[in-house]
Scaffold this active site. Structure first.
Site, PDB file in Angstrom:
ATOM      1  CG  ASP A  11     -25.093 -57.823  16.180  1.00  0.00           C
ATOM      2  OD1 ASP A  11     -25.559 -57.186  17.139  1.00  0.00           O
ATOM      3  OD2 ASP A  11     -23.882 -58.086  16.077  1.00  0.00           O
ATOM      4  CG  ASP A 130     -21.347 -48.925  20.921  1.00  0.00           C
ATOM      5  OD1 ASP A 130     -21.665 -49.776  21.775  1.00  0.00           O
ATOM      6  OD2 ASP A 130     -21.949 -48.778  19.844  1.00  0.00           O
TER       7      ASP A 130
END
Length: 249
Positions: A11, A130
């Site tokens: 990330d 997601d």
């Protein structure tokens, strides 16, 4: 039988690698170029960068990082986060990424999947989904897991395949960062519904978790357990081979 893939996820925020729990409380984990190179040396099959700032400043930093990382990697690099237009896709692939991962934009503008797939090839287009459980249903969330779309995740997976996605990156928001294991039920349902590869993400905590999920997914992605050294990729691959899961060594 195709070998299962182990994917290290970074990330990236303002050009640095960070990690949190359930998408929150971010801590600095280092330089993306160094980490990506290290994971390749350790035997990661692919690297995924997710840009979690997606601000204008952050985007410029990201393209620089993508370029620098792609120049040192020989394994595939996927980049996602804040990709909204065909120009974004083109820019990221043009800076050396092998694939782009499209999430929110895919839901809000389905045409982008088909256009990107036709222009750059399905193999370069990953749709990230997601998912949270809501009243016993698997529901798609966008905008970094904050927005409930009301869309059924299994139906959406089937649709993105039809639209031209080459791969699905499936993250359980409920499991993300918890280290309690992947959402096997979710992964299995999505995998059984599509013919394109499914990458499982969210919840890796120990080697057994990878074994369990790779029985129902094509690849397993993790971040925190690799960054913190809880799991070493060479040991993980040996463990999986002993358990009868085919991986590249």
């Amino acid at each position: 039988m195709t070998a299962k893939r182990i994917i290290a996820c970074l990330d990236v925020k303002n050009g640095r690698v960070v990690k949190g729990v359930n998408f929150l409380n971010l801590k600095d984990k280092g330089d993306p170029v160094e980490l990506a190179s290290r994971y390749e040396e350790e035997g990661a099959d692919e690297i995924v960068f997710l840009d979690i700032t997606a601000t204008i400043e952050g985007r410029k930093a990201l393209l620089e990082v993508v370029k620098n990382t792609a120049s040192v990697l020989s394994i595939p690099l996927t980049v996602g986060g804040g990709i909204r237009t065909i120009e974004d896709v083109s820019r990221i692939l043009g800076n050396g990424a092998d694939k782009v991962s499209i999430n929110t934009a895919a839901v809000e503008n389905k045409k982008i999947i088909t256009e990107a797939s036709e222009q750059f090839g399905a193999q370069a287009i990953v749709v990230a989904i997601d998912v949270k459980r809501v009243n016993n249903s698997f529901i798609v969330f966008t905008r970094s897991g904050t927005y409930n779309t009301g869309i059924d995740a299994i139906q959406w997976a089937k649709e993105v395949e039809k639209l031209g996605a080459g791969e699905i990156l499936l993250t359980s928001i409920d499991k993300d960062g918890t280290r309690e294991g992947y959402d096997i039920e979710l992964t299995k349902e999505v995998n059984n519904s599509v013919n394109i590869p499914v990458i499982a993400s969210g919840g890796a905590g120990k080697m057994e978790h990878f074994y369990e999920v790779l029985k129902v997914a094509d690849a397993a992605l993790a971040a925190g357990v690799f960054h913190d050294g809880v799991i070493k990729i060479p040991e993980l691959k040996r463990f999986l081979l002993e358990k009868g899961i085919e991986v590249r060594v």
